[in-house]
Design a protein around this motif. Structure first.
Motif, mmCIF file in Angstrom:
data_model
loop_
_atom_site.group_PDB
_atom_site.id
_atom_site.type_symbol
_atom_site.label_atom_id
_atom_site.label_comp_id
_atom_site.label_asym_id
_atom_site.label_seq_id
_atom_site.Cartn_x
_atom_site.Cartn_y
_atom_site.Cartn_z
ATOM 1 N N GLY A 190 0.777 -1.234 0.000
ATOM 2 C CA GLY A 190 0.000 0.000 0.000
ATOM 3 C C GLY A 190 0.805 1.278 0.000
ATOM 4 O O GLY A 190 0.227 2.372 0.017
ATOM 5 N N PHE A 191 2.131 1.168 -0.014
ATOM 6 C CA PHE A 191 2.978 2.350 -0.124
ATOM 7 C C PHE A 191 4.267 1.943 -0.830
ATOM 8 O O PHE A 191 4.541 0.762 -0.999
ATOM 9 N N THR A 192 5.056 2.925 -1.215
ATOM 10 C CA THR A 192 6.291 2.660 -1.962
ATOM 11 C C THR A 192 7.390 2.272 -0.982
ATOM 12 O O THR A 192 8.139 3.119 -0.484
ATOM 13 N N PHE A 193 7.477 0.986 -0.718
ATOM 14 C CA PHE A 193 8.380 0.452 0.305
ATOM 15 C C PHE A 193 9.809 0.932 0.111
ATOM 16 O O PHE A 193 10.476 1.329 1.070
ATOM 17 N N SER A 194 10.284 0.924 -1.120
ATOM 18 C CA SER A 194 11.684 1.257 -1.378
ATOM 19 C C SER A 194 12.013 2.724 -1.103
ATOM 20 O O SER A 194 13.193 3.091 -1.083
ATOM 21 N N SER A 195 11.007 3.545 -0.885
ATOM 22 C CA SER A 195 11.221 4.961 -0.573
ATOM 23 C C SER A 195 11.223 5.247 0.919
ATOM 24 O O SER A 195 11.405 6.396 1.319
ATOM 25 N N TYR A 196 11.015 4.220 1.709
ATOM 26 C CA TYR A 196 10.908 4.381 3.154
ATOM 27 C C TYR A 196 12.052 3.681 3.869
ATOM 28 O O TYR A 196 12.360 2.510 3.594
ATOM 29 N N LYS A 236 23.064 -4.595 19.792
ATOM 30 C CA LYS A 236 24.176 -4.556 18.846
ATOM 31 C C LYS A 236 24.998 -5.840 18.962
ATOM 32 O O LYS A 236 25.346 -6.273 20.058
ATOM 33 N N GLY A 237 25.297 -6.429 17.809
ATOM 34 C CA GLY A 237 26.062 -7.662 17.783
ATOM 35 C C GLY A 237 25.224 -8.919 17.894
ATOM 36 O O GLY A 237 25.712 -10.030 17.661
ATOM 37 N N ARG A 238 23.947 -8.768 18.247
ATOM 38 C CA ARG A 238 23.060 -9.936 18.367
ATOM 39 C C ARG A 238 21.926 -9.903 17.342
ATOM 40 O O ARG A 238 21.452 -10.962 16.915
ATOM 41 N N PHE A 239 21.494 -8.700 16.970
ATOM 42 C CA PHE A 239 20.380 -8.546 16.024
ATOM 43 C C PHE A 239 20.915 -7.983 14.707
ATOM 44 O O PHE A 239 21.849 -7.174 14.695
ATOM 45 N N THR A 240 20.289 -8.372 13.608
ATOM 46 C CA THR A 240 20.619 -7.846 12.290
ATOM 47 C C THR A 240 19.334 -7.502 11.558
ATOM 48 O O THR A 240 18.434 -8.341 11.451
ATOM 49 N N ILE A 241 19.267 -6.271 11.062
ATOM 50 C CA ILE A 241 18.119 -5.844 10.270
ATOM 51 C C ILE A 241 18.488 -5.950 8.798
ATOM 52 O O ILE A 241 19.625 -5.653 8.403
ATOM 53 N N SER A 242 17.538 -6.382 7.985
ATOM 54 C CA SER A 242 17.767 -6.471 6.549
ATOM 55 C C SER A 242 16.444 -6.203 5.841
ATOM 56 O O SER A 242 15.379 -6.186 6.484
ATOM 57 N N ARG A 243 16.514 -5.995 4.534
ATOM 58 C CA ARG A 243 15.295 -5.745 3.774
ATOM 59 C C ARG A 243 15.419 -6.336 2.388
ATOM 60 O O ARG A 243 16.531 -6.492 1.862
ATOM 61 N N ASP A 244 14.277 -6.645 1.803
ATOM 62 C CA ASP A 244 14.199 -7.122 0.431
ATOM 63 C C ASP A 244 13.197 -6.228 -0.274
ATOM 64 O O ASP A 244 11.977 -6.396 -0.106
ATOM 65 N N ASN A 245 13.690 -5.267 -1.035
ATOM 66 C CA ASN A 245 12.790 -4.311 -1.685
ATOM 67 C C ASN A 245 11.944 -4.965 -2.777
ATOM 68 O O ASN A 245 10.881 -4.451 -3.115
ATOM 69 N N ALA A 246 12.400 -6.078 -3.306
ATOM 70 C CA ALA A 246 11.599 -6.790 -4.310
ATOM 71 C C ALA A 246 10.380 -7.452 -3.666
ATOM 72 O O ALA A 246 9.367 -7.675 -4.331
ATOM 73 N N LYS A 247 10.497 -7.771 -2.382
ATOM 74 C CA LYS A 247 9.397 -8.426 -1.667
ATOM 75 C C LYS A 247 8.674 -7.478 -0.714
ATOM 76 O O LYS A 247 7.762 -7.894 0.008
#
Length: 117
Positions: free
Chosen positions: A26-32, A65-76
């Motif tokens: 519902g919004f442009t994910f890759s712009s956020y 820090k050192g235990r969590f990792t954030i990532s993203r998949d703009n295609a999904k």
């Protein structure tokens, strides 16, 4: 309509791992830029992690820090939070948040993470 749906929470033993997902629409994910927050019972919501629109930059709370990792998949249109070496103090409801300056910001409904000692 805008939707942010978190999943992947659950009950895990201390030292274990979980991967949270936040699927959006519902919004442009890759712009956020995307963030994860958490709220433990009786406490205020606190920042956990941040990732830039391209995924090229990240930032973490000192407590993860050192235990969590954030990532993203703009295609999904999805952002992830990989959590390792979990501790009982990580127990909280985890929320994803879509952030863009001078625009509407959006929140998910949250997913419960419980870490047993």
């Amino acid at each position: 309509q805008v939707q942010l749906v978190e999943s992947g929470g659950g009950l895990v033993e201390s030292g274990g791992s979980l991967r949270l997902s936040c699927a959006t629409s519902g919004f442009t994910f890759s712009s956020y830029a995307m963030k994860w927050y958490r709220q433990a019972p009786g406490k205020e919501r606190e920042f956990v992690a941040f990732i830039t629109t391209t995924g090229g930059g990240t930032m973490y709370a000192e407590s993860v820090k050192g235990r969590f990792t954030i990532s993203r998949d703009n295609a999904k249109n999805t952002v992830y939070l990989h959590m390792h070496s979990l501790k009982p103090k990580d127990t909280a409801v985890y929320y994803c948040h879509a952030h863009r300056s001078n625009s509407m910001n959006y929140w998910g409904q949250g997913t419960q993470v419980t870490v047993s000692s």
